[in-house]
Write an enzyme that holds these catalytic residues in place. Structure first.
Site, PDB file in Angstrom:
ATOM      1  N   ASP A  93      -6.017   1.174   0.371  1.00  0.00           N
ATOM      2  CA  ASP A  93      -6.763   2.034   1.818  1.00  0.00           C
ATOM      3  C   ASP A  93      -8.018   1.567   2.096  1.00  0.00           C
ATOM      4  O   ASP A  93      -8.631   1.139   1.393  1.00  0.00           O
ATOM      5  CB  ASP A  93      -6.246   3.249   2.520  1.00  0.00           C
ATOM      6  CG  ASP A  93      -7.573   3.696   1.887  1.00  0.00           C
ATOM      7  OD1 ASP A  93      -7.938   3.776   0.924  1.00  0.00           O
ATOM      8  OD2 ASP A  93      -7.064   5.400   2.164  1.00  0.00           O
ATOM      9  N   LYS A 124       0.774  -1.572  -0.296  1.00  0.00           N
ATOM     10  CA  LYS A 124      -0.183  -0.077  -0.039  1.00  0.00           C
ATOM     11  C   LYS A 124       0.496   1.418   0.062  1.00  0.00           C
ATOM     12  O   LYS A 124       0.648   2.307  -0.829  1.00  0.00           O
ATOM     13  CB  LYS A 124      -0.457  -0.106   1.212  1.00  0.00           C
ATOM     14  CG  LYS A 124      -1.795   1.119   1.070  1.00  0.00           C
ATOM     15  CD  LYS A 124      -3.002   0.805   2.173  1.00  0.00           C
ATOM     16  CE  LYS A 124      -2.740   0.333   3.946  1.00  0.00           C
ATOM     17  NZ  LYS A 124      -3.231   0.125   4.724  1.00  0.00           N
TER      18      LYS A 124
END
Length: 297
Positions: free
Chosen positions: A170, A152
């Site tokens: 996210d 991420k």
């Protein structure tokens, strides 16, 4: 007499309500139809947020990397209020790697989980100094070897500091990908893989910004503003939130709600008001919001 009793009995008998015919079940959406709908959602979001951007203030790849790590379990606003002092004292990986841990912890304390984050920052700074010549690498396989950095965070840095397309999954992106019917997966890497098959690679970074923007402003976790959502006709989850247009408009956040954004220094073209230094509530409130995109090792 018997006839009279029969009439009375008939009068007292309960009247059955008319049974409505069962609605015909909708045909399952084909994969091709889902892809077409998903790409239309992306086009609609591009019109809604032509100014979508990363909501962390940064000047270079190192600053973005550090800010993204700090953004775990807090708001980008809280990070943006913290990093000016941090980068003034530790502008390079070499400087941060040599930091006194307690002093570093004190500076980043408002972002929450400051001890774990300080360990990550010290570790990744030392790794950049020792293994990458003091430079942030531009490859995912290198970035994920750094302490506190997962896919991420790596995709945030690659997409926004190096122009390498990446999907940032996210909490907002994952929630909306499921609400939009793009995937049923919960695991971020599986969500990333599923969405990557739907959209061309050239769209990945901006798609991430648009979806996250929409999740923060309209399609909230607990009470989405369905009645004020421009892409409601394309959303299979319409009705999970407030459908009354007037009530829904009151749920809109940031520039759509007439409030400041998360950046102290927003990019040119941002229609909202810059956030002010020192605002945004207590560190605990920021941590509870869980608005960030980083990872805490």
């Amino acid at each position: 007499m018997a006839e009279s009793k029969a009439r009375k009995t008939a009068t007292k008998a309960p009247v059955k309500a008319a049974v409505k015919p069962a609605a015909k079940p909708k045909k399952p959406e084909s994969h091709l139809a889902m892809v077409r709908r998903a790409r239309k959602i992306n086009r609609e979001l591009a019109e809604l947020y032509p100014y979508a951007h990363p909501e962390l203030d940064f000047e270079n790849p190192f600053e973005l990397l550090v800010a993204t790590v700090l953004s775990a379990q807090t708001t980008d606003l809280r990070v943006n209020q913290t990093t000016p002092v941090l980068f003034a004292k530790y502008p390079t990986p070499e400087d941060m790697a040599a930091a006194v841990p307690e002093e570093l912890e004190e500076i980043i304390r408002p972002t929450g989980f400051f001890r774990a984050k300080a360990r990550s920052l010290l570790g990744l700074s030392a790794a950049l100094r020792d293994r990458f010549g003091g430079e942030v690498p531009g490859r995912l396989e290198d970035l994920v070897t750094l302490p506190g950095v997962g896919r991420k965070t790596a995709n945030v840095v690659l997409g926004n500091a190096f122009g390498v397309p990446g999907i940032t999954v996210d909490t907002h992106f994952g929630r909306l990908a499921r609400r939009f019917g793009w995937t049923a997966e919960e695991d971020p890497e599986k969500v990333e893989a599923a969405v990557a098959e739907i959209f061309p690679k050239s769209e990945w970074t901006m798609l991430s910004h648009r979806v996250v923007f929409h999740g923060r402003r309209v399609c909230h976790s607990r009470k989405p503003a369905c009645g004020a959502c421009p892409i409601a006709p394309l959303c299979p989850s319409y009705g999970e939130g407030e459908t009354d247009p007037e009530k829904a408009r009151k749920l809109l956040k940031y520039e759509l709600g007439g409030q400041p954004g998360q950046r102290l220094r927003p990019p040119a073209g941002y229609p909202g008001v810059p956030a002010a230094p020192g605002t945004g509530g207590a560190a605990g409130a920021g941590a509870a919001a869980g608005d960030g995109q980083g990872e805490v090792a």
